[in-house]
Design a protein around this motif. Structure first.
Motif, PDB file in Angstrom:
ATOM      1  N   GLN B  51      27.073  42.106  38.330  1.00  0.00           N
ATOM      2  CA  GLN B  51      26.390  41.910  37.059  1.00  0.00           C
ATOM      3  C   GLN B  51      27.161  42.575  35.921  1.00  0.00           C
ATOM      4  O   GLN B  51      28.015  43.432  36.170  1.00  0.00           O
ATOM      5  CB  GLN B  51      24.972  42.463  37.133  1.00  0.00           C
ATOM      6  N   ILE B  52      26.802  42.152  34.735  1.00  0.00           N
ATOM      7  CA  ILE B  52      27.475  42.723  33.557  1.00  0.00           C
ATOM      8  C   ILE B  52      26.856  44.075  33.244  1.00  0.00           C
ATOM      9  O   ILE B  52      25.630  44.198  33.163  1.00  0.00           O
ATOM     10  CB  ILE B  52      27.345  41.768  32.354  1.00  0.00           C
ATOM     11  N   PHE B  53      27.699  45.095  33.116  1.00  0.00           N
ATOM     12  CA  PHE B  53      27.206  46.418  32.742  1.00  0.00           C
ATOM     13  C   PHE B  53      27.047  46.459  31.222  1.00  0.00           C
ATOM     14  O   PHE B  53      27.957  46.102  30.488  1.00  0.00           O
ATOM     15  CB  PHE B  53      28.196  47.500  33.185  1.00  0.00           C
ATOM     16  N   ASP B  54      25.880  46.911  30.798  1.00  0.00           N
ATOM     17  CA  ASP B  54      25.605  47.008  29.363  1.00  0.00           C
ATOM     18  C   ASP B  54      25.689  45.611  28.742  1.00  0.00           C
ATOM     19  O   ASP B  54      24.814  44.785  28.980  1.00  0.00           O
ATOM     20  CB  ASP B  54      26.572  48.005  28.710  1.00  0.00           C
ATOM     21  N   GLU B  55      26.747  45.321  28.002  1.00  0.00           N
ATOM     22  CA  GLU B  55      26.871  44.009  27.374  1.00  0.00           C
ATOM     23  C   GLU B  55      28.348  43.694  27.124  1.00  0.00           C
ATOM     24  O   GLU B  55      29.193  44.586  27.182  1.00  0.00           O
ATOM     25  CB  GLU B  55      26.124  43.989  26.038  1.00  0.00           C
ATOM     26  N   ILE B  56      28.610  42.430  26.835  1.00  0.00           N
ATOM     27  CA  ILE B  56      29.981  42.061  26.471  1.00  0.00           C
ATOM     28  C   ILE B  56      30.211  42.510  25.030  1.00  0.00           C
ATOM     29  O   ILE B  56      29.375  42.272  24.158  1.00  0.00           O
ATOM     30  CB  ILE B  56      30.189  40.540  26.612  1.00  0.00           C
ATOM     31  N   LYS B  57      31.333  43.157  24.821  1.00  0.00           N
ATOM     32  CA  LYS B  57      31.591  43.708  23.484  1.00  0.00           C
ATOM     33  C   LYS B  57      32.843  43.084  22.892  1.00  0.00           C
ATOM     34  O   LYS B  57      33.768  42.728  23.622  1.00  0.00           O
ATOM     35  CB  LYS B  57      31.792  45.226  23.573  1.00  0.00           C
TER      36      LYS B  57
END
Lengths: 350, 311
Positions: B51-57
């Protein structure tokens, strides 16, 4: 403005030539001056002297006993791709004996480009490398045991890779790089893997570098009693914070931070300043492009010095509690300027 | 037609269909970037059970330092435009992660610059993008104006496989203008050591006046020799730069000789233990750097001058 630039440059050349010429013809005199400057902090028993030259001044780094050149060559960015590899020999000839580099995961290739220089000079210089102990945690979070174990494993894996890239079996110190989380600083898992590496003869001293939440990180390091060295992001105006690319919010000035720095030194921690001039640098170099930004901090002696703004900031932090200062130098011009600043900072003692 | 002939014909038809399908997939992937934002596309590449940790930046030149710290100045020196970053974590073992960074460098030349400067020459190469290599379970790729880094938390076979798959998918969706950095063609191929060419935008060889420079290593008589080429706006500018080079060598080295070999004007710089031999030809400055054998340095520099074509 043009005139100011010209004067500054002509001072640099003149001063550098003067220092080098004095070293060549009157070495002992300047050497005496350099050594008298270093007497301030040379009380410990065992002292390690390496490549000391009359063109540089030296300061003992905490409990390590190592007399470090006050200018540390920051190799990380400079040696990426090998572009500044020639500066190493010039720095060595000028008496720089402390070379700081970083893991390939961060500064790609720098350790490999430093390796040939080390092969020729390993017994005459200190070499320090560093790597992040990566955890997905915010500055204020307490890391879990599993996170600490993973971070420790990751960090020591990178330490082994550093040794391989540097083509050496020993580095004088290895840092936790870019630490902002005090609970990581206090992690026994991380400290234990350092001790294991030390017992295996891979590394001499334990350190950290920090430029975010640095005050809390340094306080935590002092409390553990484990750290021999701390490389801190600091300017004449106080803490420098990478997360804002600015001065830390509500930071005390460097003068006001003397108590904390003194406590660190009393704990045996050698203090290395970094990012001292980044705030002044142009935008592409991550600065604010305002060379006069610290002018309000300086007293008359510093203001009236012939230093350019970058030299002045380096000299100021060296005269205000930092044992040595690490500078990223990517061309000969900057190397010369910084040598002058480090070698003559003591003339402006406070 | 014999049975073998029919089989061969069917096989080649099958291969052709497969190639067409593969090309269509690549083409359609590259169209994605035109219709979707890069973060949306990248989110679709999340590995199974991760899964994606936090968010795409996404980071711009103004805030790239927040993500990559002091290395930011390196990318800014190559005029970085935008960086997209995401960290994928293993849903079962959150300590395992794969970090993906996609640097949009604006031009293929700038992307090649950061890729080539960071490249580990000994690392096994990858058949992805314009060029790529693997280091442990980490993957580094140059694709058009993009530089892609895929960093794994551990060098395990599983993470290497997942990282490689991710690298491939990301690369295939990124467009490539096919524009060639000029120095790659200008530096002669003969005796050039594979994957040794670099593009250094500023401070080449530690000289503040050497910018826009290509460097490559050559194997000459069993000796490694570094050659370089730098381009200026005009022949006059190149000549002035050559004079600066000579002045630099005079200041930091042990002397400068101006000589003519086979009709080629050269500047031989004794750098104290090694030699730089430098010339200018049209708006190019070129030569060899840090060669211990002066004769070899002169010969290789002369050959380089002779092989250069003026544009």
């Amino acid at each position: 403005m043009m005139k100011k630039e010209k004067n500054r440059d002509s001072f640099d050349r003149r001063e550098f030539i003067k220092i080098v010429a004095t070293a060549a013809f009157s070495g002992p005199i300047l050497l005496t001056a350099a050594h008298s400057e270093t007497h301030e902090s040379t009380a410990a028993k065992e002292t390690i002297h390496l490549n000391e030259q009359p063109t540089m001044t030296y300061r003992k780094l905490g409990r390590t006993g190592f007399m470090s050149s006050r200018l540390v060559f920051g190799c990380g960015a400079a040696l990426m791709g090998g572009k500044a590899v020639r500066l190493l020999q010039r720095a060595f000839e000028a008496g720089i004996n402390h070379f700081d580099v970083g893991s390939d995961i961060y500064y790609k290739g720098s350790e490999r480009y430093l390796a040939p220089f080390l092969k020729d000079h390993r017994d005459q210089v200190w070499v320090v490398s560093k790597a992040p102990a990566l955890v997905h945690a915010k500055s204020g979070d307490s890391i879990t045991l599993q996170q600490a174990k993973s971070a420790a494993k990751y960090w020591t894996g990178l330490m082994d890779a550093s040794l391989k890239d540097l083509q050496t079996d020993y580095v004088d110190a290895y840092y936790l790089m870019g630490v902002d989380n005090p609970s990581l600083v206090c992690s026994e898992e991380v400290y234990n893997v350092f001790l294991k590496a030390k017992a295996a003869g891979k590394v001499g001293y334990f350190g950290l570098s920090t430029h975010k939440n640095a005050q809390e990180v340094l306080q935590a390091a002092i409390e553990t009693g484990w750290y021999d060295l701390a490389m801190i992001g600091i300017t004449p105006a106080g803490w420098y914070d990478w997360s804002t690319k600015s001065l830390a919010q509500d930071t005390s000035t460097l003068v006001e931070l003397q108590g904390l720095l003194q406590r660190a030194r009393e704990a045996g921690i050698g203090l290395i300043g970094m990012k001292a001039v980044r705030y002044l640098a142009p935008f592409w170099s991550l600065g604010k492009g305002d060379p006069a930004a610290f002018d309000h901090i300086y007293g008359e002696r510093f203001k009236s010095s012939s230093f350019n703004p970058f030299q002045r900031a380096y000299a100021y932090v060296l005269q205000h509690g930092l044992d040595v200062v690490n500078a990223d130098m990517q061309n000969f011009k900057h190397l010369e300027e910084n040598i002058i600043a480090a070698a003559t900072a003591h003339r402006y003692s406070v | 037609m014999t049975r073998a002939g029919i089989f061969k014909r069917r096989l080649s038809s099958g291969l052709l269909v497969l190639m067409v399908v593969a090309l269509m997939v690549i083409w359609s992937n590259r169209q994605l970037i035109a219709s979707q934002s890069l973060p949306e596309i990248v989110a679709g590449f999340t590995p199974k059970d991760w899964q994606i940790f936090d968010e795409i930046k996404q980071f711009r030149p103004e805030n790239i330092y927040e993500q990559i710290n002091g290395r930011a100045s390196f990318f800014l020196a190559y005029d970085m435009i935008r960086m997209t970053y995401v960290s994928f974590v293993n849903s079962v073992n959150p300590a395992q992660f794969i970090d993906l960074s996609i640097y949009n460098m604006g031009t293929p030349t700038n992307a090649f610059g950061v890729f080539s400067t960071e490249r580990s020459p000994e690392a096994p190469s990858l058949d992805i993008g314009r060029a790529g290599y693997r280091s442990g379970a980490d993957h580094f790729i140059w694709q058009g104006q993009y530089y892609i880094r895929v960093i794994s938390s551990e060098a395990t076979g599983e993470l290497q496989r997942i990282g490689l798959d991710l690298a491939r998918k990301v690369t295939e969706c990124l467009p490539d203008s096919d524009e060639q950095p000029w120095g790659m063609a200008a530096l002669p191929l003969k005796d050039r050591i594979s994957a040794s060419i670099q593009y250094v935008k500023v401070n080449a060889m530690g000289m503040d006046f050497m910018h826009n420079t290509y460097m490559a290593e050559y194997r000459k008589n069993g000796t490694k020799v570094t050659a370089f080429l730098s381009r200026r706006d005009s022949a006059e500018s190149a000549r002035v730069n050559l004079d600066r080079y000579a002045a630099f060598a005079q200041k930091y080295g042990k002397g400068v000789d101006r000589l003519r070999v086979e009709g080629v004007k050269l500047v031989s710089c004794d750098m104290g233990g090694s030699f730089d031999v430098v010339f200018h030809k049209g708006r190019l400055i070129g030569g060899v750097s840090s060669v211990e054998d002066r004769g070899l340095a002169i010969r290789v520099a002369t050959e380089l001058w002779q092989q250069l074509r003026l544009d």
